[in-house]
Design a protein around this motif. Structure first.
Motif, PDB file in Angstrom:
ATOM      1  N   THR A 173       0.821  -1.207   0.000  1.00  0.00           N
ATOM      2  CA  THR A 173       0.000   0.000   0.000  1.00  0.00           C
ATOM      3  C   THR A 173       0.854   1.255   0.000  1.00  0.00           C
ATOM      4  O   THR A 173       0.372   2.345  -0.314  1.00  0.00           O
ATOM      5  CB  THR A 173      -0.939   0.033   1.222  1.00  0.00           C
ATOM      6  OG1 THR A 173      -0.172   0.174   2.422  1.00  0.00           O
ATOM      7  CG2 THR A 173      -1.770  -1.234   1.304  1.00  0.00           C
ATOM      8  N   THR A 174       2.126   1.103   0.354  1.00  0.00           N
ATOM      9  CA  THR A 174       3.044   2.251   0.400  1.00  0.00           C
ATOM     10  C   THR A 174       3.989   2.271  -0.789  1.00  0.00           C
ATOM     11  O   THR A 174       4.239   3.324  -1.387  1.00  0.00           O
ATOM     12  CB  THR A 174       3.857   2.226   1.708  1.00  0.00           C
ATOM     13  OG1 THR A 174       2.963   2.244   2.820  1.00  0.00           O
ATOM     14  CG2 THR A 174       4.801   3.417   1.795  1.00  0.00           C
ATOM     15  N   HIS A 175       4.541   1.115  -1.139  1.00  0.00           N
ATOM     16  CA  HIS A 175       5.501   1.029  -2.241  1.00  0.00           C
ATOM     17  C   HIS A 175       4.910   0.178  -3.357  1.00  0.00           C
ATOM     18  O   HIS A 175       4.667  -1.022  -3.184  1.00  0.00           O
ATOM     19  CB  HIS A 175       6.830   0.459  -1.743  1.00  0.00           C
ATOM     20  CG  HIS A 175       7.515   1.382  -0.776  1.00  0.00           C
ATOM     21  ND1 HIS A 175       7.481   1.184   0.579  1.00  0.00           N
ATOM     22  CD2 HIS A 175       8.210   2.522  -0.987  1.00  0.00           C
ATOM     23  CE1 HIS A 175       8.137   2.161   1.179  1.00  0.00           C
ATOM     24  NE2 HIS A 175       8.581   2.982   0.252  1.00  0.00           N
ATOM     25  N   HIS A 176       4.676   0.814  -4.503  1.00  0.00           N
ATOM     26  CA  HIS A 176       3.972   0.187  -5.613  1.00  0.00           C
ATOM     27  C   HIS A 176       4.287   0.948  -6.896  1.00  0.00           C
ATOM     28  O   HIS A 176       4.834   2.069  -6.852  1.00  0.00           O
ATOM     29  CB  HIS A 176       2.468   0.204  -5.351  1.00  0.00           C
ATOM     30  CG  HIS A 176       1.961   1.564  -4.929  1.00  0.00           C
ATOM     31  ND1 HIS A 176       1.777   2.597  -5.822  1.00  0.00           N
ATOM     32  CD2 HIS A 176       1.654   2.062  -3.707  1.00  0.00           C
ATOM     33  CE1 HIS A 176       1.357   3.677  -5.181  1.00  0.00           C
ATOM     34  NE2 HIS A 176       1.269   3.388  -3.890  1.00  0.00           N
ATOM     35  N   PRO A 177       3.961   0.391  -8.049  1.00  0.00           N
ATOM     36  CA  PRO A 177       4.243   1.087  -9.308  1.00  0.00           C
ATOM     37  C   PRO A 177       3.459   2.393  -9.428  1.00  0.00           C
ATOM     38  O   PRO A 177       2.289   2.469  -9.029  1.00  0.00           O
ATOM     39  CB  PRO A 177       3.803   0.080 -10.375  1.00  0.00           C
ATOM     40  CG  PRO A 177       3.868  -1.249  -9.694  1.00  0.00           C
ATOM     41  CD  PRO A 177       3.466  -0.980  -8.271  1.00  0.00           C
ATOM     42  N   VAL A 178       4.114   3.411  -9.960  1.00  0.00           N
ATOM     43  CA  VAL A 178       3.476   4.690 -10.275  1.00  0.00           C
ATOM     44  C   VAL A 178       3.970   5.120 -11.656  1.00  0.00           C
ATOM     45  O   VAL A 178       4.886   4.527 -12.225  1.00  0.00           O
ATOM     46  CB  VAL A 178       3.811   5.775  -9.231  1.00  0.00           C
ATOM     47  CG1 VAL A 178       3.290   5.391  -7.858  1.00  0.00           C
ATOM     48  CG2 VAL A 178       5.319   6.047  -9.186  1.00  0.00           C
ATOM     49  N   ALA A 179       3.375   6.169 -12.179  1.00  0.00           N
ATOM     50  CA  ALA A 179       3.823   6.684 -13.476  1.00  0.00           C
ATOM     51  C   ALA A 179       5.255   7.203 -13.360  1.00  0.00           C
ATOM     52  O   ALA A 179       5.610   7.834 -12.363  1.00  0.00           O
ATOM     53  CB  ALA A 179       2.898   7.803 -13.938  1.00  0.00           C
ATOM     54  N   PRO A 180       6.104   6.934 -14.349  1.00  0.00           N
ATOM     55  CA  PRO A 180       7.482   7.439 -14.307  1.00  0.00           C
ATOM     56  C   PRO A 180       7.514   8.965 -14.205  1.00  0.00           C
ATOM     57  O   PRO A 180       6.640   9.655 -14.739  1.00  0.00           O
ATOM     58  CB  PRO A 180       8.073   6.964 -15.636  1.00  0.00           C
ATOM     59  CG  PRO A 180       7.207   5.824 -16.058  1.00  0.00           C
ATOM     60  CD  PRO A 180       5.829   6.145 -15.559  1.00  0.00           C
ATOM     61  N   ASN A 249      12.176   4.931  -7.728  1.00  0.00           N
ATOM     62  CA  ASN A 249      12.493   3.536  -8.033  1.00  0.00           C
ATOM     63  C   ASN A 249      11.900   3.059  -9.352  1.00  0.00           C
ATOM     64  O   ASN A 249      12.413   2.120  -9.962  1.00  0.00           O
ATOM     65  CB  ASN A 249      12.003   2.620  -6.902  1.00  0.00           C
ATOM     66  CG  ASN A 249      12.844   2.754  -5.649  1.00  0.00           C
ATOM     67  OD1 ASN A 249      14.042   2.967  -5.715  1.00  0.00           O
ATOM     68  ND2 ASN A 249      12.198   2.635  -4.493  1.00  0.00           N
ATOM     69  N   GLY A 250      10.809   3.701  -9.801  1.00  0.00           N
ATOM     70  CA  GLY A 250      10.134   3.226 -10.999  1.00  0.00           C
ATOM     71  C   GLY A 250      10.465   3.967 -12.272  1.00  0.00           C
ATOM     72  O   GLY A 250      10.003   3.571 -13.350  1.00  0.00           O
ATOM     73  N   ALA A 280       7.991  -1.297  -6.478  1.00  0.00           N
ATOM     74  CA  ALA A 280       7.678  -0.295  -7.499  1.00  0.00           C
ATOM     75  C   ALA A 280       7.906  -0.812  -8.907  1.00  0.00           C
ATOM     76  O   ALA A 280       7.696  -0.077  -9.880  1.00  0.00           O
ATOM     77  CB  ALA A 280       8.521   0.956  -7.266  1.00  0.00           C
ATOM     78  N   GLY A 281       8.340  -2.067  -9.022  1.00  0.00           N
ATOM     79  CA  GLY A 281       8.588  -2.656 -10.330  1.00  0.00           C
ATOM     80  C   GLY A 281       9.936  -2.304 -10.913  1.00  0.00           C
ATOM     81  O   GLY A 281      10.165  -2.480 -12.110  1.00  0.00           O
ATOM     82  N   GLY A 282      10.847  -1.817 -10.076  1.00  0.00           N
ATOM     83  CA  GLY A 282      12.169  -1.440 -10.563  1.00  0.00           C
ATOM     84  C   GLY A 282      13.041  -2.651 -10.852  1.00  0.00           C
ATOM     85  O   GLY A 282      12.932  -3.684 -10.179  1.00  0.00           O
TER      86      GLY A 282
END
Length: 364
Positions: A173-180, A249-250, A280-282
């Protein structure tokens, strides 16, 4: 149970890499019915650099770094069912340990929580009169940020009754993928505060890699790097708040993790950055350390480097497509096996067992 937790800071990540670790674990414990009170000193400008407001799942007591304020918060330990003194508070550490454990009620579970176990063990092992060494036999548990079997054996050899590693994890809920974010776009980034036992390895893995790839763009985040000589293709960003970690990170092609000296030597100590970047999908590139495969599969979910040359070679051959594949594979693995929900369940079980054991002993 009421948990009195004495740590560096829950509210600020400023010169305080343990903050997200505390947040992930204590939020889970609160969700399991525990009442959490976190005591942190007003020190090192952390309160001026808060990343979060006091959360609804914990009471946060910020105390002045004075003897009178220390005496007050130490006395509060008497009302808790679980008393935790974390390592690296940075203010009155020895007095906090002795005072809180002395004030704890007979029924209370007493814990030392070490967020830098290899360094602590290097300090206390040759020093039988060290305050922590003297305290260990009276503590119910030693919990550590990592370290695996070597740290368990070392702590129990110097007097700990029970030592258990509680590894970093992911709070999705805190660390997840976001728009670059364009400001964080680069080929490789690295985020860490400048510390003496990390700097040489940062030079070896990050700065050397940048020097080998002058046509690539590198970003360096974290405090303390202002006067560090760097190649022209490394941009300094300074402190980056936790609310920016997902974008940081993303956005790059790859994210670098470099362990501190002691943690690299002992192994089994993945940093918070490993899980946050994966969440974050990094695409993570990490220095090599023993036990890595327990968390991520080398070559499939993470790229492993022995030095800056390896880092540079990984980057030179890393396509955007492969970076995305590795990042997504890491994210799936971490979500399946290494969340704070799992870590919280583990700690909850340890606390309840220790509390029940103390109660049984008091009745015999």
């Amino acid at each position: 149970m009421k948990i009195a937790f004495y740590g560096s800071s829950l509210l600020s990540t400023y010169w305080n890499g343990a903050a997200t670790y505390y947040r992930g674990l204590l939020r889970e414990l609160a969700g399991r019915g525990h009442q959490v009170v976190f005591y942190e000193p007003d020190a090192f400008d952390r309160q001026k650099h808060r990343d979060i407001d006091p959360p609804d799942w914990a009471e946060v007591v910020v105390y002045d770094a004075t003897p009178d304020a220390l005496a007050y918060v130490v006395g509060e330990a008497a009302y808790a069912d679980v008393v935790v003194k974390a390592s690296g508070v940075g203010v009155f550490d020895d007095l906090l340990l002795a005072g809180t454990m002395a004030a704890a009620a007979p029924r209370a579970v007493k814990i030392f929580w070490d967020v830098d176990a290899p360094a602590t063990l290097a300090e206390i092992t040759p020093a039988p009169d060290h305050p922590l060494r003297r305290a260990l036999p009276d503590l119910d548990l030693v919990l550590t940020y990592g370290g695996g079997p070597p740290v368990i054996a070392a702590y129990e050899a110097v007097g700990a009754r029970v030592c258990r590693p509680i590894y970093n994890g992911l709070d999705p809920t805190t660390h997840h993928p976001v728009a670059p974010a364009a400001r964080y776009a680069c080929d490789l980034n690295f985020l860490a505060n400048r510390l003496p036992d990390r700097e040489r390895r940062v030079e070896q893995f990050f700065i050397e890699a940048a020097a080998r790839l002058p046509d690539h763009r590198f970003l360096l985040g974290g405090s303390g790097w202002d006067d560090k000589p760097l190649p022209a293709n490394i941009a300094r960003l300074g402190h980056i708040g936790a609310d920016q970690h997902n974008a940081f990170n993303g956005s790059p092609r790859a994210v670098l993790n470099v362990a501190r000296d002691s943690m690299a030597q002992v192994g089994f100590s993945p940093a918070t950055r490993v899980f946050e970047a994966a969440g974050a999908g990094g695409c993570l590139i990490t220095d090599a350390w023993e036990g890595l495969e327990l968390f991520l599969a080398p070559g499939e979910e993470v790229l492993v480097a022995r030095d800056g040359q390896d880092v540079a070679e990984h980057l030179a051959s890393l396509s955007v497509e492969r970076a995305h594949q590795i990042g997504e594979a890491a994210r799936r693995r971490i979500l399946a096996e290494h969340t704070y929900a799992r870590r919280g369940a583990e700690v909850d079980t340890l606390l309840r067992r220790a509390f029940d054991l103390k109660r049984e002993r008091s009745l015999t």
